[in-house]
Design a protein around this motif. Structure first.
Motif, PDB file in Angstrom:
ATOM      1  N   MET A   1       0.825  -1.203   0.000  1.00  0.00           N
ATOM      2  CA  MET A   1       0.000   0.000   0.000  1.00  0.00           C
ATOM      3  C   MET A   1       0.862   1.256   0.000  1.00  0.00           C
ATOM      4  O   MET A   1       0.502   2.263  -0.602  1.00  0.00           O
ATOM      5  CB  MET A   1      -0.924   0.011   1.218  1.00  0.00           C
ATOM      6  CG  MET A   1      -1.982  -1.082   1.191  1.00  0.00           C
ATOM      7  SD  MET A   1      -3.077  -0.963  -0.252  1.00  0.00           S
ATOM      8  CE  MET A   1      -3.875   0.607   0.053  1.00  0.00           C
ATOM      9  N   TRP A   2       1.968   1.207   0.713  1.00  0.00           N
ATOM     10  CA  TRP A   2       2.944   2.285   0.701  1.00  0.00           C
ATOM     11  C   TRP A   2       4.270   1.692   1.126  1.00  0.00           C
ATOM     12  O   TRP A   2       4.360   0.551   1.574  1.00  0.00           O
ATOM     13  CB  TRP A   2       2.555   3.451   1.602  1.00  0.00           C
ATOM     14  CG  TRP A   2       2.359   3.095   3.040  1.00  0.00           C
ATOM     15  CD1 TRP A   2       3.328   2.980   4.007  1.00  0.00           C
ATOM     16  CD2 TRP A   2       1.124   2.796   3.684  1.00  0.00           C
ATOM     17  NE1 TRP A   2       2.766   2.624   5.209  1.00  0.00           N
ATOM     18  CE2 TRP A   2       1.408   2.505   5.034  1.00  0.00           C
ATOM     19  CE3 TRP A   2      -0.206   2.750   3.252  1.00  0.00           C
ATOM     20  CZ2 TRP A   2       0.413   2.163   5.940  1.00  0.00           C
ATOM     21  CZ3 TRP A   2      -1.184   2.419   4.162  1.00  0.00           C
ATOM     22  CH2 TRP A   2      -0.879   2.128   5.489  1.00  0.00           C
ATOM     23  N   ARG A   3       5.336   2.451   0.994  1.00  0.00           N
ATOM     24  CA  ARG A   3       6.671   1.944   1.296  1.00  0.00           C
ATOM     25  C   ARG A   3       7.543   3.086   1.790  1.00  0.00           C
ATOM     26  O   ARG A   3       7.639   4.125   1.141  1.00  0.00           O
ATOM     27  CB  ARG A   3       7.278   1.326   0.035  1.00  0.00           C
ATOM     28  CG  ARG A   3       8.775   1.024   0.098  1.00  0.00           C
ATOM     29  CD  ARG A   3       9.068  -0.181   0.961  1.00  0.00           C
ATOM     30  NE  ARG A   3      10.364  -0.745   0.687  1.00  0.00           N
ATOM     31  CZ  ARG A   3      11.502  -0.398   1.307  1.00  0.00           C
ATOM     32  NH1 ARG A   3      11.493   0.541   2.247  1.00  0.00           N
ATOM     33  NH2 ARG A   3      12.629  -0.990   1.004  1.00  0.00           N
ATOM     34  N   LYS A   4       8.164   2.909   2.954  1.00  0.00           N
ATOM     35  CA  LYS A   4       9.101   3.885   3.485  1.00  0.00           C
ATOM     36  C   LYS A   4      10.525   3.507   3.080  1.00  0.00           C
ATOM     37  O   LYS A   4      10.935   2.367   3.230  1.00  0.00           O
ATOM     38  CB  LYS A   4       9.034   3.939   5.011  1.00  0.00           C
ATOM     39  CG  LYS A   4       7.834   4.646   5.580  1.00  0.00           C
ATOM     40  CD  LYS A   4       7.927   4.689   7.102  1.00  0.00           C
ATOM     41  CE  LYS A   4       6.727   5.392   7.723  1.00  0.00           C
ATOM     42  NZ  LYS A   4       6.846   5.409   9.210  1.00  0.00           N
ATOM     43  N   PHE A   5      11.267   4.486   2.578  1.00  0.00           N
ATOM     44  CA  PHE A   5      12.718   4.396   2.440  1.00  0.00           C
ATOM     45  C   PHE A   5      13.305   5.393   3.431  1.00  0.00           C
ATOM     46  O   PHE A   5      13.772   6.466   3.050  1.00  0.00           O
ATOM     47  CB  PHE A   5      13.156   4.760   1.022  1.00  0.00           C
ATOM     48  CG  PHE A   5      13.149   3.625   0.043  1.00  0.00           C
ATOM     49  CD1 PHE A   5      14.093   2.608   0.114  1.00  0.00           C
ATOM     50  CD2 PHE A   5      12.206   3.572  -0.971  1.00  0.00           C
ATOM     51  CE1 PHE A   5      14.095   1.567  -0.795  1.00  0.00           C
ATOM     52  CE2 PHE A   5      12.198   2.550  -1.886  1.00  0.00           C
ATOM     53  CZ  PHE A   5      13.144   1.538  -1.801  1.00  0.00           C
ATOM     54  N   THR A   6      13.280   5.036   4.716  1.00  0.00           N
ATOM     55  CA  THR A   6      13.726   5.997   5.719  1.00  0.00           C
ATOM     56  C   THR A   6      15.202   6.342   5.578  1.00  0.00           C
ATOM     57  O   THR A   6      15.618   7.455   5.916  1.00  0.00           O
ATOM     58  CB  THR A   6      13.450   5.459   7.136  1.00  0.00           C
ATOM     59  OG1 THR A   6      13.961   4.127   7.257  1.00  0.00           O
ATOM     60  CG2 THR A   6      11.961   5.440   7.416  1.00  0.00           C
ATOM     61  N   GLU A   7      16.006   5.391   5.084  1.00  0.00           N
ATOM     62  CA  GLU A   7      17.435   5.666   4.929  1.00  0.00           C
ATOM     63  C   GLU A   7      17.699   6.729   3.875  1.00  0.00           C
ATOM     64  O   GLU A   7      18.777   7.310   3.824  1.00  0.00           O
ATOM     65  CB  GLU A   7      18.209   4.382   4.608  1.00  0.00           C
ATOM     66  CG  GLU A   7      17.871   3.732   3.270  1.00  0.00           C
ATOM     67  CD  GLU A   7      16.772   2.694   3.380  1.00  0.00           C
ATOM     68  OE1 GLU A   7      16.910   1.639   2.739  1.00  0.00           O
ATOM     69  OE2 GLU A   7      15.785   2.937   4.102  1.00  0.00           O
ATOM     70  N   TYR A   8      16.716   6.975   3.018  1.00  0.00           N
ATOM     71  CA  TYR A   8      16.839   8.013   2.000  1.00  0.00           C
ATOM     72  C   TYR A   8      15.896   9.186   2.236  1.00  0.00           C
ATOM     73  O   TYR A   8      15.902  10.153   1.477  1.00  0.00           O
ATOM     74  CB  TYR A   8      16.556   7.423   0.611  1.00  0.00           C
ATOM     75  CG  TYR A   8      17.446   6.279   0.242  1.00  0.00           C
ATOM     76  CD1 TYR A   8      18.824   6.433   0.146  1.00  0.00           C
ATOM     77  CD2 TYR A   8      16.915   5.013  -0.013  1.00  0.00           C
ATOM     78  CE1 TYR A   8      19.649   5.376  -0.195  1.00  0.00           C
ATOM     79  CE2 TYR A   8      17.729   3.952  -0.354  1.00  0.00           C
ATOM     80  CZ  TYR A   8      19.093   4.138  -0.436  1.00  0.00           C
ATOM     81  OH  TYR A   8      19.903   3.081  -0.779  1.00  0.00           O
ATOM     82  N   GLY A   9      15.060   9.093   3.258  1.00  0.00           N
ATOM     83  CA  GLY A   9      14.131  10.179   3.553  1.00  0.00           C
ATOM     84  C   GLY A   9      12.939  10.230   2.622  1.00  0.00           C
ATOM     85  O   GLY A   9      12.412  11.314   2.353  1.00  0.00           O
ATOM     86  N   LEU A  10      12.481   9.053   2.162  1.00  0.00           N
ATOM     87  CA  LEU A  10      11.397   8.993   1.188  1.00  0.00           C
ATOM     88  C   LEU A  10      10.230   8.158   1.705  1.00  0.00           C
ATOM     89  O   LEU A  10      10.416   7.190   2.437  1.00  0.00           O
ATOM     90  CB  LEU A  10      11.889   8.377  -0.122  1.00  0.00           C
ATOM     91  CG  LEU A  10      13.107   9.011  -0.794  1.00  0.00           C
ATOM     92  CD1 LEU A  10      13.500   8.211  -2.024  1.00  0.00           C
ATOM     93  CD2 LEU A  10      12.838  10.472  -1.155  1.00  0.00           C
ATOM     94  N   MET A  11       9.033   8.542   1.303  1.00  0.00           N
ATOM     95  CA  MET A  11       7.819   7.764   1.518  1.00  0.00           C
ATOM     96  C   MET A  11       7.131   7.610   0.173  1.00  0.00           C
ATOM     97  O   MET A  11       6.823   8.610  -0.497  1.00  0.00           O
ATOM     98  CB  MET A  11       6.883   8.454   2.512  1.00  0.00           C
ATOM     99  CG  MET A  11       5.470   7.874   2.557  1.00  0.00           C
ATOM    100  SD  MET A  11       5.372   6.296   3.413  1.00  0.00           S
ATOM    101  CE  MET A  11       5.048   6.884   5.088  1.00  0.00           C
ATOM    102  N   LEU A  12       6.895   6.369  -0.241  1.00  0.00           N
ATOM    103  CA  LEU A  12       6.241   6.089  -1.513  1.00  0.00           C
ATOM    104  C   LEU A  12       4.762   5.819  -1.286  1.00  0.00           C
ATOM    105  O   LEU A  12       4.383   5.090  -0.385  1.00  0.00           O
ATOM    106  CB  LEU A  12       6.866   4.866  -2.191  1.00  0.00           C
ATOM    107  CG  LEU A  12       8.388   4.804  -2.314  1.00  0.00           C
ATOM    108  CD1 LEU A  12       8.788   3.533  -3.053  1.00  0.00           C
ATOM    109  CD2 LEU A  12       8.941   6.037  -3.004  1.00  0.00           C
TER     110      LEU A  12
END
Length: 242
Positions: free
Chosen positions: A154-165
């Motif tokens: 449903m969504w995806r966090k890339f916290t190491e890059y500071g992104l939320m998809l």
């Protein structure tokens, strides 16, 4: 002008705001710089493999009617195509010019609308390993079980890059993480600009029908919001094995 509904994860309708420009780098600084010790400024993890991450949204493969859609001013949403076959083939060409074998492509929803048989033949022609962030027009059971995507979320966090998809722009209250603001990379609104704030629209109409590389998103995020401010690498919350 299109009204954009912002959604609070995990999906409760929050509020609507008018759209304003948020584009790929270079972008204007949209948040005040906060002072931080150099030891706390986090450089994103660099993957040692040759695999890259790329992002795209709202391809609408085989959706003939999208070529007739117009915005509030009467302009076509997706101009310049003689028919849906030409649209499909141009997106295929630009995808494969950009994506290499072994790359991971995150599709942020609204993959196709049309005959399943045609889509099944077409989809393997697109390079790379694909993961799906589901959109409002996606047939989730079909796309989940058909072997089209490595993962469906449903969504995806890339916290190491500071992104939320996500597919739809999320409410800004969902974008905080350990004192940082995540850049919400989204689709859904096609040629329209993202709402004000930490948002970036990667619908195909905004990215020249070509997947965007992770490095471009990191550059855009840091230009808008500043470097991630973190005490150490040990606090990174890995959500899966990507």
């Amino acid at each position: 002008m299109m009204t954009v509904s912002l959604i609070s994860a995990p999906g409760a309708l929050a509020s609507s705001q008018g759209a304003s420009a948020v584009r790929l780098a270079p972008v204007q600084q949209q948040a005040s710089n906060q002072s931080a010790s150099p030891s706390r400024l986090f450089t994103p993890v660099i993957h040692t493999s040759t695999r890259r991450f790329l992002f795209i949204s709202d391809t609408h493969f085989f959706h003939a009617n999208i070529l007739r859609f117009k915005d509030d001013t009467g302009k076509l949403t997706r101009p310049g195509f003689a028919d849906v076959t030409e649209m499909n083939e141009l997106m295929l060409e630009r995808w494969n010019q950009t994506v290499r074998k072994g790359d991971r492509v995150y599709h942020l929803g609204d993959v196709f609308m049309g005959q399943r048989e045609e889509f099944q033949k077409f989809w393997p022609r697109l390079a790379g390993q694909k993961s799906l962030i589901v959109g409002n027009h996606d047939d989730i059971p079909y796309l989940s079980k058909g072997g089209f995507f490595r993962k469906v979320q449903m969504w995806r966090k890339f916290t190491e890059y500071g992104l939320m998809l996500s597919h739809v722009p999320l409410h800004e209250s969902s974008l905080g993480w350990r004192g940082n603001t995540l850049l919400n990379v989204h689709g859904h609104i096609h040629h329209n600009d993202s709402p004000p704030g930490p948002y970036l629209n990667v619908s195909v109409e905004k990215i020249d029908y070509r997947p965007v590389e992770l490095d471009e998103l990191i550059e855009t995020r840091n230009s808008m919001l500043g470097p991630l401010n973190m005490p150490s690498l040990s606090v990174i919350e890995s959500e899966d094995d990507d």
